[in-house]
Design an enzyme around this catalytic site. Structure first.
Site, short mmCIF file in Angstrom:
data_model
loop_
_atom_site.label_atom_id
_atom_site.label_comp_id
_atom_site.label_asym_id
_atom_site.label_seq_id
_atom_site.Cartn_x
_atom_site.Cartn_y
_atom_site.Cartn_z
N ARG A 132 11.70 -75.09 36.94
CA ARG A 132 10.49 -74.55 36.32
C ARG A 132 10.50 -73.02 36.24
NH1 ARG A 132 4.75 -75.63 39.17
NH2 ARG A 132 5.49 -74.05 40.59
N LEU A 159 1.48 -74.00 35.96
CA LEU A 159 2.21 -72.73 36.03
C LEU A 159 2.41 -72.35 37.49
CD1 LEU A 159 0.36 -70.86 33.15
CD2 LEU A 159 2.72 -71.72 33.09
N HIS A 204 -10.75 -77.66 31.24
CA HIS A 204 -10.52 -78.94 31.91
C HIS A 204 -11.68 -79.88 31.61
CE1 HIS A 204 -8.84 -81.65 34.87
NE2 HIS A 204 -10.08 -81.83 35.32
C1 GRF Z 1 -8.57 -81.39 26.58
O1 GRF Z 1 -9.36 -82.46 27.00
C2 GRF Z 1 -8.52 -80.31 27.63
O2 GRF Z 1 -9.70 -80.20 28.37
C3 GRF Z 1 -7.40 -80.77 28.53
O3 GRF Z 1 -6.45 -81.33 27.66
C4 GRF Z 1 -7.10 -81.78 26.47
C5 GRF Z 1 -6.42 -81.09 25.33
O4 GRF Z 1 -6.90 -81.55 24.09
N1 GRF Z 1 -6.89 -79.70 29.34
P1 GRF Z 1 -6.47 -80.80 22.74
O5 GRF Z 1 -4.95 -80.82 22.69
O6 GRF Z 1 -7.03 -79.42 22.79
O7 GRF Z 1 -7.08 -81.63 21.65
#
Ligand code: GRF
Length: 205
Positions: A64, A92, A108
């Protein structure tokens, strides 16, 4: 402000950010979009918008850290001042976070600190909560554990499936992420330890 976005999938949050920037309601320029997945729809979307893209496939790197070193070089080349994670499925590492001399935000799909990690909507349903939502937070060295900038609550309705809840949360995400970035870029965000103070908007009480 020059922003880079990292995304592994569909890219609907990236789209929301791009649209807000285009409307003029978000003073950032997305100068580069990166992914660990060559087939990510987010990349297609970016190419369509004329944004330089780059893939950093995990299988090309022995570990990584090497991948993250390349990410950092690429971000420096693009003179990135802000990094936005939008469905980037890799965590990360501490070295990347220490070396990045720009803020890193993530979105999130839960009300953190509840349900970090994968399948947050499924976790929420299984737990039986009555509300869930989304969180925009600074990225630190933990998993979805950095200081919280903004959250939006959505109801969990009887009969919800993982998909229906995810859809309702995603709608909120598309409002929340541009708003959080706007506050940060406008200098309205003050970090005091792990707590975030949002400075008063002009003209408000
Ligand atoms: C979203 O639900 C975000 O909260 C999470 O991953 C998903 C990404 O969706 N971290 P997108 O690719 O932006 O449609």
């Amino acid at each position: 402000m020059r922003a880079a976005v990292l995304a592994s999938g569909r890219g609907s949050n990236l789209k929301a950010l791009l649209e807000a920037a285009e409307r003029g309601s978000l003073p950032i320029k997305i100068v580069a979009v990166g992914s660990d997945q060559a087939g990510a729809k987010a990349l297609e979307l970016s190419r369509g918008a004329g944004i330089p893209t780059r893939v950093f496939p995990s299988k090309d790197y022995p570990h990584r850290q090497a991948q993250e070193e390349d990410l950092l070089i690429w971000m420096r080349e693009h003179r990135v001042e802000l990094l936005l994670l939008a469905g980037y499925m890799k965590v990360l590492g501490p070295q990347f976070i220490r070396q990045a001399n720009f803020p890193i935000l993530n979105i999130h799909p839960s009300l953190l600190p509840a349900f970090p990690g994968l399948h947050a909507q499924r976790q929420a349903l299984e737990y039986g909560v009555k509300v869930s939502g989304c969180t925009v937070h600074f990225v630190d060295e933990g998993l979805d554990s950095g200081p919280i900038l903004l959250q939006e609550v959505v109801p969990v309705l009887p009969g919800d499936t993982e998909e229906s809840l995810a859809r309702r949360i995603l709608e909120a995400e598309h409002r929340l992420y541009p708003e959080a970035v706007r506050l940060l870029v406008a200098g309205k965000v003050k970090r005091v330890g792990r707590r975030i103070q949002l400075l008063q908007q002009e003209g408000s009480e």
